[in-house]
Design a protein around this motif. Structure first.
Motif, PDB file in Angstrom:
ATOM      1  N   HIS A 110      37.277  -7.311  75.623  1.00 38.10           N
ATOM      2  CA  HIS A 110      37.457  -8.061  74.612  1.00 38.10           C
ATOM      3  C   HIS A 110      37.808  -7.152  73.172  1.00 38.10           C
ATOM      4  CE1 HIS A 110      37.169 -11.695  72.317  1.00 38.10           C
ATOM      5  NE2 HIS A 110      36.303 -11.069  71.340  1.00 38.10           N
ATOM      6  N   VAL A 111      39.005  -7.627  72.742  1.00 35.59           N
ATOM      7  CA  VAL A 111      39.604  -6.842  71.635  1.00 35.59           C
ATOM      8  C   VAL A 111      38.963  -7.637  70.300  1.00 35.59           C
ATOM      9  CG1 VAL A 111      41.427  -5.798  70.219  1.00 35.59           C
ATOM     10  CG2 VAL A 111      41.232  -6.055  72.667  1.00 35.59           C
ATOM     11  N   SER A 112      38.210  -7.214  69.326  1.00 39.70           N
ATOM     12  CA  SER A 112      37.692  -7.831  68.365  1.00 39.70           C
ATOM     13  C   SER A 112      38.286  -7.003  67.117  1.00 39.70           C
ATOM     14  CB  SER A 112      36.386  -7.947  68.331  1.00 39.70           C
ATOM     15  OG  SER A 112      35.580  -8.541  67.153  1.00 39.70           O
ATOM     16  N   THR A 113      37.616  -7.077  65.959  1.00 40.83           N
ATOM     17  CA  THR A 113      38.021  -6.467  64.757  1.00 40.83           C
ATOM     18  C   THR A 113      37.040  -6.068  63.970  1.00 40.83           C
ATOM     19  OG1 THR A 113      38.951  -7.012  62.554  1.00 40.83           O
ATOM     20  CG2 THR A 113      38.308  -8.917  64.002  1.00 40.83           C
ATOM     21  N   ASP A 114      36.930  -5.069  63.037  1.00 48.33           N
ATOM     22  CA  ASP A 114      35.927  -4.717  61.880  1.00 48.33           C
ATOM     23  C   ASP A 114      35.646  -6.053  61.029  1.00 48.33           C
ATOM     24  OD1 ASP A 114      38.347  -4.629  60.495  1.00 48.33           O
ATOM     25  OD2 ASP A 114      38.019  -2.679  59.620  1.00 48.33           O
ATOM     26  N   GLU A 115      36.600  -6.971  60.635  1.00 51.72           N
ATOM     27  CA  GLU A 115      36.457  -8.058  59.774  1.00 51.72           C
ATOM     28  C   GLU A 115      35.333  -8.943  60.239  1.00 51.72           C
ATOM     29  OE1 GLU A 115      40.259  -9.766  58.293  1.00 51.72           O
ATOM     30  OE2 GLU A 115      41.510  -8.099  58.961  1.00 51.72           O
ATOM     31  N   CYS A 158      28.417  -0.930  55.361  1.00 51.95           N
ATOM     32  CA  CYS A 158      28.697  -0.043  56.507  1.00 51.95           C
ATOM     33  C   CYS A 158      28.104  -0.571  57.784  1.00 51.95           C
ATOM     34  CB  CYS A 158      28.599   1.458  56.053  1.00 51.95           C
ATOM     35  SG  CYS A 158      30.035   2.292  56.839  1.00 51.95           S
ATOM     36  N   ALA A 159      28.914  -1.193  58.868  1.00 49.80           N
ATOM     37  CA  ALA A 159      27.982  -1.861  59.828  1.00 49.80           C
ATOM     38  C   ALA A 159      28.211  -0.926  61.009  1.00 49.80           C
ATOM     39  CB  ALA A 159      28.976  -3.078  60.291  1.00 49.80           C
ATOM     40  N   ASP A 160      26.819  -0.957  61.723  1.00 54.64           N
ATOM     41  CA  ASP A 160      26.868  -0.417  63.256  1.00 54.64           C
ATOM     42  C   ASP A 160      27.012  -1.708  63.907  1.00 54.64           C
ATOM     43  OD1 ASP A 160      24.438  -1.939  63.497  1.00 54.64           O
ATOM     44  OD2 ASP A 160      23.262   0.005  63.219  1.00 54.64           O
ATOM     45  N   GLU A 161      27.051  -1.356  65.346  1.00 58.44           N
ATOM     46  CA  GLU A 161      27.370  -2.385  66.115  1.00 58.44           C
ATOM     47  C   GLU A 161      26.455  -3.429  66.314  1.00 58.44           C
ATOM     48  OE1 GLU A 161      26.362   0.787  67.250  1.00 58.44           O
ATOM     49  OE2 GLU A 161      28.389   1.779  67.381  1.00 58.44           O
ATOM     50  N   ASP A 162      25.156  -3.300  65.895  1.00 58.86           N
ATOM     51  CA  ASP A 162      24.103  -4.269  66.003  1.00 58.86           C
ATOM     52  C   ASP A 162      24.129  -5.229  64.488  1.00 58.86           C
ATOM     53  OD1 ASP A 162      23.259  -3.465  68.360  1.00 58.86           O
ATOM     54  OD2 ASP A 162      21.940  -1.971  67.446  1.00 58.86           O
ATOM     55  N   ALA A 163      24.938  -4.781  63.570  1.00 57.33           N
ATOM     56  CA  ALA A 163      24.805  -5.647  62.264  1.00 57.33           C
ATOM     57  C   ALA A 163      25.122  -7.007  62.612  1.00 57.33           C
ATOM     58  CB  ALA A 163      25.888  -4.813  61.309  1.00 57.33           C
ATOM     59  N   ALA A 164      24.736  -7.820  61.924  1.00 57.86           N
ATOM     60  CA  ALA A 164      25.062  -9.292  61.850  1.00 57.86           C
ATOM     61  C   ALA A 164      26.404  -9.487  61.526  1.00 57.86           C
ATOM     62  CB  ALA A 164      24.316  -9.988  60.802  1.00 57.86           C
ATOM     63  N   LEU A 165      27.094 -10.573  62.005  1.00 57.32           N
ATOM     64  CA  LEU A 165      28.500 -10.843  61.781  1.00 57.32           C
ATOM     65  C   LEU A 165      28.349 -11.952  60.633  1.00 57.32           C
ATOM     66  CD1 LEU A 165      29.927 -11.461  65.548  1.00 57.32           C
ATOM     67  CD2 LEU A 165      29.508  -9.189  64.291  1.00 57.32           C
ATOM     68  N   ASN A 166      29.422 -11.429  59.813  1.00 57.67           N
ATOM     69  CA  ASN A 166      29.581 -12.236  58.426  1.00 57.67           C
ATOM     70  C   ASN A 166      30.950 -12.216  57.940  1.00 57.67           C
ATOM     71  OD1 ASN A 166      28.511 -13.314  56.303  1.00 57.67           O
ATOM     72  ND2 ASN A 166      28.258 -11.490  55.169  1.00 57.67           N
ATOM     73  N   GLN A 180      39.218   6.962  57.524  1.00 55.12           N
ATOM     74  CA  GLN A 180      40.036   7.362  56.452  1.00 55.12           C
ATOM     75  C   GLN A 180      40.411   6.269  55.438  1.00 55.12           C
ATOM     76  OE1 GLN A 180      43.376  10.030  57.918  1.00 55.12           O
ATOM     77  NE2 GLN A 180      42.988   8.629  59.611  1.00 55.12           N
ATOM     78  N   PRO A 181      39.259   5.505  54.438  1.00 55.02           N
ATOM     79  CA  PRO A 181      39.230   4.552  53.814  1.00 55.02           C
ATOM     80  C   PRO A 181      40.117   4.858  52.706  1.00 55.02           C
ATOM     81  CG  PRO A 181      37.065   5.421  53.635  1.00 55.02           C
ATOM     82  CD  PRO A 181      37.857   6.110  54.573  1.00 55.02           C
ATOM     83  N   TYR A 188      36.181  -3.062  54.002  1.00 55.00           N
ATOM     84  CA  TYR A 188      35.632  -2.983  55.590  1.00 55.00           C
ATOM     85  C   TYR A 188      34.970  -1.708  55.706  1.00 55.00           C
ATOM     86  CZ  TYR A 188      37.782  -7.421  56.117  1.00 55.00           C
ATOM     87  OH  TYR A 188      38.534  -8.575  55.925  1.00 55.00           O
ATOM     88  N   CYS A 189      34.102  -1.419  56.344  1.00 48.50           N
ATOM     89  CA  CYS A 189      33.336  -0.228  56.766  1.00 48.50           C
ATOM     90  C   CYS A 189      32.607  -0.260  58.000  1.00 48.50           C
ATOM     91  CB  CYS A 189      32.530   0.491  55.456  1.00 48.50           C
ATOM     92  SG  CYS A 189      31.732   1.954  55.933  1.00 48.50           S
ATOM     93  N   MET A 190      32.748   0.432  58.824  1.00 49.10           N
ATOM     94  CA  MET A 190      32.076   0.793  60.123  1.00 49.10           C
ATOM     95  C   MET A 190      31.609   1.885  60.636  1.00 49.10           C
ATOM     96  SD  MET A 190      34.147  -1.765  62.841  1.00 49.10           S
ATOM     97  CE  MET A 190      35.506  -0.655  63.049  1.00 49.10           C
ATOM     98  N   GLU A 191      30.634   2.186  61.235  1.00 51.04           N
ATOM     99  CA  GLU A 191      30.001   3.484  61.757  1.00 51.04           C
ATOM    100  C   GLU A 191      30.634   3.534  63.114  1.00 51.04           C
ATOM    101  OE1 GLU A 191      28.012   5.389  60.126  1.00 51.04           O
ATOM    102  OE2 GLU A 191      27.074   4.179  58.829  1.00 51.04           O
TER     103      GLU A 191
END
Ligand SMILES: NC(=O)c1ccc[n+]([C@@H]2O[C@H](COP(=O)([O-])OP(=O)(O)OC[C@H]3O[C@@H](n4cnc5c(N)ncnc54)[C@H](O)[C@@H]3O)[C@@H](O)[C@H]2O)c1
Length: 318
Positions: A115-120, A127-135, A237-238, A271-274
């Motif tokens: 399933h292709v999702s997005t950082d959005e 800065c979200a890890d995989e377990d962060a809440a979706l918002n 590379q933000p 947007y920021c992800m680990e």
């Protein structure tokens, strides 16, 4: 990856993914509705079998997925935030109900689902890890987050085998001109100013499309356990939109004329992800230079698309 079906394989990232699996000796079936963003031109030179069909249509999906399919990768989506603000319903139909149809097929036919999702889906700021809440903030990201939750539910309830990948903003060849980087390049080549929404200090984390698809294929052939795990794929590379525009101008050797316009409603600042794993990424300047070169060499690809409201207008969501 022997019997692979790529939904939405005629779009920007999907067609790059087809090239990537071709390099690995795989010839996939591409299932695509060929909307404004899906073009057979994107697949020229690749090995694939094309089936024109819509993920909103369960019978059409069934014809392709009922055979001996091992893996289904889903890039089929409505993808442009401005369009989702202008008219959200199609985003729910394709990005939520379309995914539900694919999940139903995976219950019946037992293929593995990417399933292709997005950082959005993580929304603004943290800065979200995989377990962060979706918002999510936009109708687009709300539709993507909804689908992610259905994938999670289908893994837990029905034992569907799936993984979720969340790349950050992609760029590279064959991206539709409504999106930021091709818009800056094409408008500058055409002598037009580039509309900058709000103050232009929104931060995005760009990843070159070939890095996304290579890492996805590596995960599919390597670490994936198909238990619903999530892979965050940031570019690491933000830059702010203004910095990005300046860099594109430097790469092109041209002055980019900017025009500050009203901000997009609900516009996320950052947007920021680990990252979920280690992988190589193309330095932004080099990726931009390759992208500019591709748009310079392939005017035939983009010149017919410039009358599109979402390329042309300053505030196209209105
Ligand atoms: N482009 C990015 O920066 C980015 C970043 C993160 C995640 N994503 C996600 O990656 C995926 C692919 O994005 P993209 O940029 O390549 O999109 P795109 O808009 O270039 O391509 C989408 C493809 O899906 C097809 N499609 C649309 N609706 C369909 C339907 N109802 N049935 C069948 N096919 C349909 C289109 O014809 C097109 O080929 C999407 O899920 C998107 O949310 C994109």
């Amino acid at each position: 990856m022997d019997n692979l079906v790529v939904l939405g394989g005629a779009g920007f990232i999907g067609s790059a993914f087809v090239r990537e699996v071709n390099r690995r000796g795989v010839t996939p079936t591409v299932f695509d509705a060929l909307t404004y963003a899906g073009r057979t031109e994107n697949l020229v030179g690749t090995g694939h079998a094309l089936v024109r069909g819509d993920v909103r249509d369960p019978q059409a999906l069934d014809k392709v997925l009922s055979g001996n399919v091992d893996v289904v990768v889903n890039f089929a989506a409505e993808t442009h935030v401005d369009r989702s603000i202008y008219s959200p319903r199609g985003f729910v139909e394709t990005n939520v109900l379309g995914v539900l149809n694919v999940l139903e097929a995976s219950r019946k036919y037992d293929f593995k689902y990417v399933h292709v999702s997005t950082d959005e889906v993580y929304g603004d700021g943290r800065c979200a890890d995989e377990d962060a809440a979706l918002n999510p903030s936009s109708p687009y990201s709300a539709s993507k987050a909804s689908a992610d939750l259905f994938v999670k539910a289908y893994v837990r309830t029905y034992g569907v085998k799936a993984i979720v990948v969340r790349p950050s903003n992609n760029y590279g060849p064959r991206q539709y001109p409504e999106k930021m980087i091709p818009k800056v390049i094409i408008r500058t080549l055409s002598g037009l100013p580039v509309p900058i929404y709000g103050d232009g200090r929104q931060e995005r984390d760009w990843i070159y499309v070939e890095d996304t698809v290579r890492t996805m294929a590596d995960v599919m052939e390597g670490s994936a356990r198909w238990g619903g795990e999530v892979y965050n794929l940031p570019g690491g590379q933000p830059v702010t939109n203004l910095e990005l525009v300046r860099t594109i101008g430097e790469v092109m050797g041209r002055e980019v004329k900017v025009k500050f316009v009203e901000d997009r409603p609900g516009h996320d600042r950052r947007y920021c992800m680990e990252p979920s794993l280690e992988y190589k990424v193309m330095p932004l300047r080099e990726g931009l230079s390759r992208t500019v070169e591709w748009y310079l060499q392939n005017r035939w690809w983009w010149e017919p698309l410039l009358d599109d409201k979402f390329f042309r207008d300053e505030a196209p969501w209105r």
